[in-house]
Design an enzyme around this catalytic site. Structure first.
Site: not given
Length: 357
Positions: A72, A74, A98, A128-129, A157, A331
């Site tokens: 992803h 984003d 991530d 995705e988030e 991932e 995150h």
């Protein structure tokens, strides 16, 4: 527009940093998608299609099998960690773990491998988030599933260079308590909905999460309150309070079973599911997955978290998680990736897609 030069595309470390330095918080992926599209568009052997801010590129070499590499574009919101900074062998910054270090590897393979032993597909997708309905891979699975067709998929991932199999499902629900409004000076004439939420929180505190082994992988579930709200005014006994809960369930349960379990846990309360995504069994008994595990060093563990391997599973495509980032840093403000991890994962992927077994 950011231009990803040939030199950057040839170096997975430089490419990781370049992608991380393009801002792409969920919902704002146009700039990074433009840059990746321009880079892929220069490669004649690839057929590229763009759907919104999601890109799919494919080789058409007539190989017997097709492997998908997906990542992803984003990130979560900026937290005083943008742009990147390099400190020795560690790259710090938003998206480094991530999952732009993994997404960079997919783009690096697309740009540099002219003669893979498989036909290759690449998916670079948005959102995705955030909620599942906006997820670019989810939208493709529903509207253009043929673009995702493959015999095996690798989702890049963060796994710290170890194959992580399957994934937990995730379900969010709002549990509501109700009362009756009254003036707080005459509170006995009302029923306080916030006070009633104490019984709900007691259930969450007492909840005993399962630990489950599925196909040799150990998963631990979790059920937690993640938001709470209620109240009318500073002099009013509130008539409503809500608690949003997040349930992470093992892949021996599907979404229907997960919802049934939550309804049992919260029996007696108003309950409504607000968001859900399926779990995915490890699938390591599939020969395609076993071959990749062997190529990546032979070790594996359960994926504790939800990833888009579940999207591929719903399409009947075996998939695993594999990437250089540390999932424990996802995150976080101090997100970072070790450069040797990027290079090691790059070597494993390159060997897998080029060397005959």
């Amino acid at each position: 527009m950011t231009v990803l030069s040939e030199a950057v595309l040839a170096d997975p470390v430089a490419l990781t940093r370049a992608l991380c330095d393009i801002p792409s918080v969920s919902g704002d992926e146009a700039a990074i998608c433009d840059a990746v599209e321009a880079a892929l568009g220069r490669i004649e052997r690839l057929k590229v299609e763009r759907v919104g801010n999601t890109l799919v590129a494919r080789t058409e070499l007539g190989r017997e099998r097709r492997v998908m590499l997906a990542g992803h574009l984003d990130t979560v919101p900026v937290n005083d960690n943008f742009p990147t900074r390099l400190d020795g062998d560690v790259l710090w910054g938003l998206g480094t773990s991530d999952m732009k270090s993994g997404t960079a590897l997919a783009l690096w393979i697309a740009a540099t491998v002219a003669e893979p032993k498989f036909d290759l597909s690449f998916a670079f997708y948005d959102c995705e988030e955030i909620e599942a309905e906006r997820n670019g891979l989810n939208r493709l699975a529903k509207s253009r599933p043929e673009l995702l067709a493959a015999d095996f998929a690798i989702l890049l991932e963060p796994t710290y260079g170890l194959v992580e199999a399957g994934c937990q499902g995730t379900m969010r629900a709002r549990v509501t308590t109700r009362g009756r409004r009254a003036h707080s000076a005459r509170s006995w004439k009302g029923e306080n909905a916030i006070h009633k939420a104490a019984a709900l929180l007691d259930r969450l505190n007492a909840y005993d999460a399962r630990e489950v082994v599925v196909d040799g992988c150990a998963y631990r579930e979790g059920l937690n309150a993640v938001f709470i709200g209620g109240g009318v005014a500073g002099n009013v006994v509130p008539d409503e309070c809500w608690v949003e809960v997040n349930y992470r369930f093992a892949p021996d349960r599907d979404e229907a079973a997960a919802e049934a379990h939550l309804r049992e846990v919260f029996d007696g309360f108003d309950f409504a599911v607000t968001d859900s995504a399926p779990s995915c069994r490890p699938g390591l008994d599939r020969p395609e997955a076993a071959e990749f595990v062997a190529a990546a060093g032979g070790e594996f563990r359960a994926k504790l978290g939800w990833t888009d391997v579940a999207r591929f599973a719903t399409l009947g495509i075996p998939a695993v998680n594999f990437g250089p980032g540390d999932p424990n840093l996802a995150h976080k403000q101090d997100e970072r990736v070790e450069l040797p991890r990027i290079r090691a994962c790059a070597d494993s992927l390159l060997a897998y897609v080029t060397e005959e077994s």
